[in-house]
Design an enzyme around this catalytic site. Sequence first.
Site, PDB file in Angstrom:
ATOM      1  N   HIS A 129       1.422   2.917 -25.457  1.00  0.00           N
ATOM      2  CA  HIS A 129       0.428   3.776 -26.087  1.00  0.00           C
ATOM      3  C   HIS A 129      -0.918   3.074 -26.250  1.00  0.00           C
ATOM      4  O   HIS A 129      -1.964   3.738 -26.303  1.00  0.00           O
ATOM      5  CB  HIS A 129       0.927   4.244 -27.455  1.00  0.00           C
ATOM      6  CG  HIS A 129       2.118   5.146 -27.363  1.00  0.00           C
ATOM      7  ND1 HIS A 129       2.849   5.537 -28.459  1.00  0.00           N
ATOM      8  CD2 HIS A 129       2.718   5.740 -26.291  1.00  0.00           C
ATOM      9  CE1 HIS A 129       3.838   6.323 -28.081  1.00  0.00           C
ATOM     10  NE2 HIS A 129       3.780   6.454 -26.773  1.00  0.00           N
ATOM     11  N   PHE A 375       9.683   2.375 -28.217  1.00  0.00           N
ATOM     12  CA  PHE A 375       8.848   1.207 -27.888  1.00  0.00           C
ATOM     13  C   PHE A 375       7.375   1.559 -27.681  1.00  0.00           C
ATOM     14  O   PHE A 375       6.689   0.916 -26.884  1.00  0.00           O
ATOM     15  CB  PHE A 375       9.401   0.490 -26.651  1.00  0.00           C
ATOM     16  CG  PHE A 375      10.894   0.370 -26.652  1.00  0.00           C
ATOM     17  CD1 PHE A 375      11.568  -0.152 -27.738  1.00  0.00           C
ATOM     18  CD2 PHE A 375      11.643   0.812 -25.584  1.00  0.00           C
ATOM     19  CE1 PHE A 375      12.958  -0.236 -27.759  1.00  0.00           C
ATOM     20  CE2 PHE A 375      13.030   0.730 -25.584  1.00  0.00           C
ATOM     21  CZ  PHE A 375      13.691   0.205 -26.680  1.00  0.00           C
ATOM     22  N   CYS A 376       6.878   2.578 -28.405  1.00  0.00           N
ATOM     23  CA  CYS A 376       5.484   3.010 -28.258  1.00  0.00           C
ATOM     24  C   CYS A 376       5.144   3.261 -26.787  1.00  0.00           C
ATOM     25  O   CYS A 376       4.041   2.975 -26.326  1.00  0.00           O
ATOM     26  CB  CYS A 376       4.532   1.990 -28.872  1.00  0.00           C
ATOM     27  SG  CYS A 376       4.632   1.930 -30.672  1.00  0.00           S
ATOM     28  N   ALA A 377       6.132   3.796 -26.067  1.00  0.00           N
ATOM     29  CA  ALA A 377       5.942   4.214 -24.678  1.00  0.00           C
ATOM     30  C   ALA A 377       6.793   5.468 -24.473  1.00  0.00           C
ATOM     31  O   ALA A 377       7.658   5.527 -23.604  1.00  0.00           O
ATOM     32  CB  ALA A 377       6.354   3.106 -23.713  1.00  0.00           C
TER      33      ALA A 377
END
Length: 460
Positions: A129, A375-377
Amino acid sequence: MSVSTAALDSSVCAPLPVLGQDVTVPLVTGGEVTYAALDYAASAPALQRVWDDVAAYAPYYGSVHRGAGYLSQLSTDLFENSRRTVAEFLGCRADDQVVFTRSTTDSLNLLAAALPAGCQVFVYETEHHASLLPWRNARVTYLNAPRTPGQAVETLERALADRDPYGPALVCVTGASNVTGELWPVKELAAAAHAHGARIVLDAAQLAPHHPVDIAELDVDWVAFSGHKLYAPFGSGVLAGRADWLQEAEPYLAGGGASRKVARRADGGVDVDWHTTAARHEAGSPNVIGVYSIASACKALTEAGFDTLVAREQELVRRVREGLAEVPEVQVLSLFGDDAPRVGVISFVVRGWNSSHFAAALSAEYGIGVRDGLFCAHPLVRTLLGSDPQDPGECGAPEAEPGERSLNAIRVSFGAGTPDEHIERFLRAVSELVREGAQWKYRTEDGRCVPDRGEAARTV
């Protein structure tokens, strides 16, 4: 079913000393164990060398760029020498600038604020992100997840060739995925970008701690990374590369340090002459200790021999992948396939397990710290798990109860400070949990899966 506990080949090199390597943590089943930090992709432990360097400097701490006193001059020299150290570590070109920021996220937001008018940004949905989201004020083209490095290049070439109108463009790409650890074809993507009149920024947050990064050799325009993933403490980052867009943009922050001269006008307004150096985007009192810690980490990795560190990490990667392959219930996530080169970041799911439950059991019963979630993805993990990449999700634990399937994953990550024993304990724990189940009961509390202290799940 059993996992081999044969010792890793430590003859490659010993792990580098890091803080916390002797910390013990309590187990829910009783007793204590040395903590196994296997969440390097989130934040790597600080190198002991870095901590020692910072401690030696701390008594001489002084203001930077603004003081006539000895400590201020010493701190200013240390700050600017750190800039040169980072430039050398990254293989910067003669005209490149090194700007110190708070993090990779901050670096990419700084670059986003410096984009020329009408700039179009091309970014893969596979990005973290930090590199997926900063471009809100630009025209953004999101590229679908490629399944081979060649497809990544082809997808970018088609998108750049079809852009309309033809104007300034920026490509943003990761060097190593924070989910799969796979290396991206950065040099080939840079060549494709430049062939179509675009520039490229490399998100090296997961690459720089594991692999040499050379701006000139890769021919990228900018590199961004964070200190806290490069074995330095929190709070510092780097944006390094071409100076022109940065010099032409309004300062990222307005304030002292970014300005060379400020004068009142007759009409009551203020005229400002801004710096054209890196200081233009470093307003305020800089984080001199954070900057020095990054430079110290760069020196430590270089002096240890990056090629040797890479060789040892690849041995750890091989062992983890082989160990997980011995457990049929484990599915390792990958975009480019088993043969793709990668760093020490591996994500997986376990059939029949809620990922947050599994991660909680690794921590509570074995003293192993990993990461679970998206995982901020989010779009990438959704794609890898076979769900709609547009599905909503959170970076933490889901509401699913222990034992229920969840649309998130488990990530184990390691690096220069990881002892062999931590890898062996992790593989043994995965095998035992899958084969025998958790020793303790767990519940969801405040969005996290935690052990229920009241009752064991089975005889221990």
